[in-house]
Design a protein around this motif. Structure first.
Motif, PDB file in Angstrom:
ATOM      1  N   ILE A  17      30.368  15.372  15.550  1.00  0.00           N
ATOM      2  CA  ILE A  17      30.587  14.576  16.762  1.00  0.00           C
ATOM      3  C   ILE A  17      29.223  14.115  17.267  1.00  0.00           C
ATOM      4  O   ILE A  17      28.287  14.912  17.382  1.00  0.00           O
TER       5      ILE A  17
ATOM      6  N   GLN B 224      40.961   6.644  18.401  1.00  0.00           N
ATOM      7  CA  GLN B 224      40.320   7.478  19.414  1.00  0.00           C
ATOM      8  C   GLN B 224      40.792   6.967  20.761  1.00  0.00           C
ATOM      9  O   GLN B 224      40.783   5.747  20.990  1.00  0.00           O
TER      10      GLN B 224
ATOM     11  N   LEU C 153      33.527  18.606  10.686  1.00  0.00           N
ATOM     12  CA  LEU C 153      33.323  17.261  11.226  1.00  0.00           C
ATOM     13  C   LEU C 153      32.069  17.238  12.106  1.00  0.00           C
ATOM     14  O   LEU C 153      31.536  18.276  12.490  1.00  0.00           O
TER      15      LEU C 153
ATOM     16  N   TRP D 247      41.025  12.276  19.632  1.00  0.00           N
ATOM     17  CA  TRP D 247      41.178  11.574  18.358  1.00  0.00           C
ATOM     18  C   TRP D 247      42.548  11.914  17.765  1.00  0.00           C
ATOM     19  O   TRP D 247      43.033  13.051  17.902  1.00  0.00           O
TER      20      TRP D 247
ATOM     21  N   LEU E  57      33.375  10.473  16.081  1.00  0.00           N
ATOM     22  CA  LEU E  57      33.646  11.594  15.184  1.00  0.00           C
ATOM     23  C   LEU E  57      33.502  11.116  13.749  1.00  0.00           C
ATOM     24  O   LEU E  57      34.045  10.073  13.384  1.00  0.00           O
TER      25      LEU E  57
ATOM     26  N   PHE F 174      38.082  16.405  22.776  1.00  0.00           N
ATOM     27  CA  PHE F 174      36.684  16.774  22.976  1.00  0.00           C
ATOM     28  C   PHE F 174      36.332  16.498  24.428  1.00  0.00           C
ATOM     29  O   PHE F 174      36.590  15.410  24.942  1.00  0.00           O
TER      30      PHE F 174
END
Lengths: 455, 378
Positions: free
Chosen positions: A134, A108, A132, A120, A94, A80
């Motif tokens: 974030i 992470q 998911l 992650w 997350l 990310f």
């Protein structure tokens, strides 16, 4: 690149130890070849839903992105990245949504040297597309809540509207975001700039702090704050719904909000609401002086029975006369008002009451002396006269507050009944008809020196 | 980008191992070097204070006679005095000497062996520049009476020692195998307890030497629980760290609602987290009277000592739509006695008067207290 080597060694046919033996035998020529291997990341979708929770009491925004990711069975890496330096990396987290039960977050990581990236390691029992969420904290989006209040019906009613101005001072643009404002005072032990400093100190090896700071740090964040230039007036209607948390409130500014970088977007958070108002005057005499006018109204449930607080904010007051003409009445500060609570809104200018307070007489009495003839104490008797005149064409209510310097006093005479607010303040309440004049006379005995023993 | 992180961790690790392999087999050191095989297993234990201890298991091939084992890590930031070799207890071999050079991350151990043998030796050393930072995430349930408690540990490794795979230990039996290149920061999820009950208490603090005749402020919001079995905690002492509270909104979104610093909590310790203030519970405190009596003077008439009678009134309004537990903590200095109160009160310590209240939805209350302070000096 480091991770790639790491992956190659750990996933290759040789055990790590064997890998090293091989390296030692073949020499350093093999190292560049290892570096050529690439890391495979599972691809994150674009946000299906983006929500910003902007905190009124702090320069803090919680960004929530709902995304999906395709995972293979086994271990997966999900990367990310973010655009702005004002994101707190330590807050990037997350959460697996419902349906992600067969997936576990193993760790992470924050790759060395990458300041706007987190990876992650997820372990999935089976391949599939997993939803998911974030979350991360961001500085640089501020909200300013303000009200427009129009006095109507000859000043017996006020029409209120609340507006939220969202200032995006970051380098990031947000499209189709759902925006809520958290109203209330949360405790933050450090602001986001301090968090970023702490993170940089934590992540740095200890000798290149300065270089990292110049590159990505607070300096650039401060610059971002300073270069806000564009202001977009977007008076778009919004939902205006208010939802309760346990101790705070969420103002819903609607979805589909676009926040351009370094610009301001405005949304209404309080639809037009008309409430009855009363005018109240407060005259202060003694150690505090002044005459103030207040508007009193109760934060009652809305037309649909909805209860919500009125968050703190400035209030631009106007008066619409019976001819429909609008005149400004200045700006006041509305304090946070709970549902059902009565507001006392201090007006910038007082109209309708003329007041004058004078000391009509002052004398010294009851002197006390010690054995040597030195004066040790006495009383001061003051006659204070306050004249109140209602200059309006309607009855008014006046609270007269007299303030004392200390607790050594006695009110010997008062022309009207009073209430003792605390040991340094008494209050009188008078109702005056149009044009009526009333004089309140107080005879106050104050004790000095040894006379305080008998007070 | 810093100097260390540009150096690939595997390359550094290789150099580290090569130091062992090459130097141990080097002809320059004669024929008496033991053959050291590659790393078998490494563990890295990190305390909450950031003390990092590595223990490596390495097969060691000893020959009859005197063997030398040299351990070196030129780019590794380790505590030189912490390097230690330990071997399984045996009569066949004996560690006779340990040599080091000042300023050099190297140590040579001399081992006498009576026969050719292969053992697994353990080398331990402390790494510098490994940092640890503990945090907790508290996720409130929608019923607002329980929460999930999650410990998260941030780690950074700037020691120069990278690991392909190392068992990371964070105390109290938590060990997890992970790769850890040098320069990488890492967040691990170490301890999670669901359904922890708690008590939400609003706390209004007033009084003290600087008390004024009137004060209005919003009470603090506190969450109270304990590191005990009654709260499904108490398995381990909790390291100190930041605690962040999250609450689900009515629409299901998770919202951050405040944070507090928790000091290290042993088993059995209570925890009070203050996360913010409530605006919907109002307390208006007024000092209604303050009177001196029992005045004592010296022969010259100067005031020496006096007693003081003080009256306090708290007007409380609960604008909330649920029952609220409020504790008023009044700090009163000096010698004092409570004379009268129209409400339950207790005195947890000499300087504190606590008035516990329970207010129903939209309920208001008026609490009056009178106390006497004795032997005050002007």
């Amino acid at each position: 690149m480091n991770s790639s080597r790491h992956r190659w060694c750990s996933k290759g046919p040789l055990a790590p130890g064997g890998c090293l033996v091989l390296l030692s035998l073949l020499g350093v020529l093999l190292l560049p070849a290892i570096g050529a291997a690439s890391v495979e990341f599972s691809r994150l979708s674009r946000p299906d839903d983006l929500r910003l929770t902007v905190y009124q009491s702090a320069d803090l925004t919680l960004v929530t992105e709902h995304r999906r990711v395709n995972l293979e069975a086994g271990k997966n890496r999900v990367r990310f990245r973010w655009q702005t330096p004002s994101v707190d990396p330590s807050s990037v987290s997350l959460n697996l949504d419902a349906g992600g039960g067969s997936v576990r977050v193993l760790e992470q990581t924050f790759p060395p040297g990458a300041t706007r990236e987190s990876v992650w390691v997820l372990e999935a029992d089976q391949a599939g597309r997993v939803p998911l969420t974030i979350h991360y904290f961001l500085a640089g989006i501020n909200v300013d809540l303000s009200y427009w209040g129009t006095l109507i019906q000859n000043g017996f009613e006020i029409r209120l509207q609340g507006r939220a101005d969202l200032q995006n001072q970051t380098e990031q643009e947000f499209e189709r975001a759902g925006v809520t404002v958290l109203v209330g005072e949360i405790q933050l032990l450090e602001d986001l700039a301090q968090r970023l400093d702490r993170w940089r100190e934590f992540q740095s090896p200890g000798r290149n702090d300065e270089a990292i700071s110049r590159d990505t740090g607070r300096g650039s964040y401060e610059r971002a704050r300073a270069v806000m230039q564009k202001s977009v007036a977007a008076d778009a209607p919004s939902a205006g719904a208010v939802r309760a948390l346990t101790d705070y409130w969420l103002l819903d500014l609607g979805s589909g909000v676009r926040l351009d970088s370094r610009s301001t977007t405005s949304r209404w958070f309080l639809p037009s609401r008309t409430v009855d108002v009363k005018s109240r005057y407060r005259v202060h005499t003694g150690t505090q002086r002044g005459t103030k006018q207040y508007l009193l109204f109760t934060n009652k449930p809305g037309p649909r029975g909805d209860t919500s607080p009125l968050p703190e904010g400035s209030l631009r007051l106007r008066y619409r006369d019976s001819q429909g003409r609008l005149t400004p009445r200045g700006t006041s500060q509305l304090e946070y008002t709970s549902p059902g609570e009565t507001v006392q809104l201090e007006l910038p200018v007082t109209r309708g009451l003329r007041s004058e307070s004078i000391i009509k007489d002052r004398s010294h009495q009851n002197f006390e002396f010690d054995e040597r003839g030195n004066r040790t104490g006495h009383d001061v008797v003051t006659v204070r006269r306050t004249r109140l005149e209602n200059t309006r064409n309607r009855p008014i209510t006046v609270n007269l507050h007299h303030h004392f310097e200390d607790q050594y006093w006695r009110l010997e005479e008062a022309t009207t009944p009073y209430e003792r607010v605390n040991y340094r303040e008494v209050a009188f309440t008078r109702r005056l008809d149009p044009g009526e004049v009333e004089t309140v006379t107080l005879v106050i005995r104050q004790f000095e020196g040894s006379r305080r023993d008998s007070s | 980008m810093n100097e260390r992180s540009t150096n690939p961790p595997v390359a550094r690790f290789t150099l580290f191992a090569l130091g062992l392999l090459f130097l141990s087999a080097s002809a320059g050191w004669g024929q008496d070097f033991a053959w050291v095989a590659s790393l078998k297993q490494a563990t890295l234990s990190i305390t909450p204070r950031g003390e990092a201890l590595v223990e490596e298991s390495r097969p060691l091939h000893l020959r009859p006679g005197t063997n030398r084992v040299r351990f070196t890590g030129p780019d590794v930031n380790l505590e030189p005095g912490s390097l230690r070799l330990s071997m399984p207890r045996s009569d066949d071999y004996q560690l006779v000497e340990s040599n080091s050079v000042r300023g050099d991350n190297a140590r040579t151990w001399v081992i006498d062996s009576s026969r050719k043998t292969r053992i697994t030796a353990r080398v331990s050393y402390e790494l510098n520049r490994v940092r640890r930072w503990d945090e907790y995430r508290v996720e409130l349930h929608p019923d607002a009476s329980h929460f999930d408690f999650v410990q998260r540990v941030f780690l950074t490794n700037h020691s120069g020692r990278g690991f392909d795979r190392v068992w990371i230990g964070l105390g109290h039996g938590y060990w997890v195998p992970r790769p850890w290149p040098s320069g990488q920061a890492k967040k691990l999820f170490t301890y999670r307890v669901n359904e922890v009950p708690f008590e939400r208490v609003y706390r209004y603090k007033a009084g003290g030497d600087a008390a004024s005749s009137e004060s209005h402020s919003s009470p603090e919001v506190t969450y109270q629980f304990a590191n005990t079995n009654a709260y499904f905690l108490g398995d381990i002492p909790l390291p100190g760290g930041m605690v962040r509270l999250y609450e689900p909104s009515p629409s299901g979104e998770t919202v951050f609602v405040g944070e507090d610093e928790m000091s290290p909590r042993q088993r059995g310790d209570s925890v009070v987290l203050t996360v913010g203030r409530t605006e919907d519970l109002k307390v208006d405190r007024q000092e209604t009277f303050r009177e001196r009596f029992n005045i004592r003077r010296d022969r010259s008439g100067n005031l020496e000592l006096y007693d003081r009678r003080v009256g306090l009134e708290y007007r409380i309004q609960n604008f909330r739509s649920d029952t609220s537990v409020l504790r008023i903590r009044e700090t009163i200095t000096g010698e004092w006695d409570l004379v009268e109160s129209n409400h339950d009160s207790r005195r947890p310590d000499h300087d504190t008067l606590v008035l516990p209240l329970r207010l129903g939805p939209k309920e208001s209350a008026r609490v009056r207290v009178e106390y006497v302070q004795r032997h005050l000096q002007p």
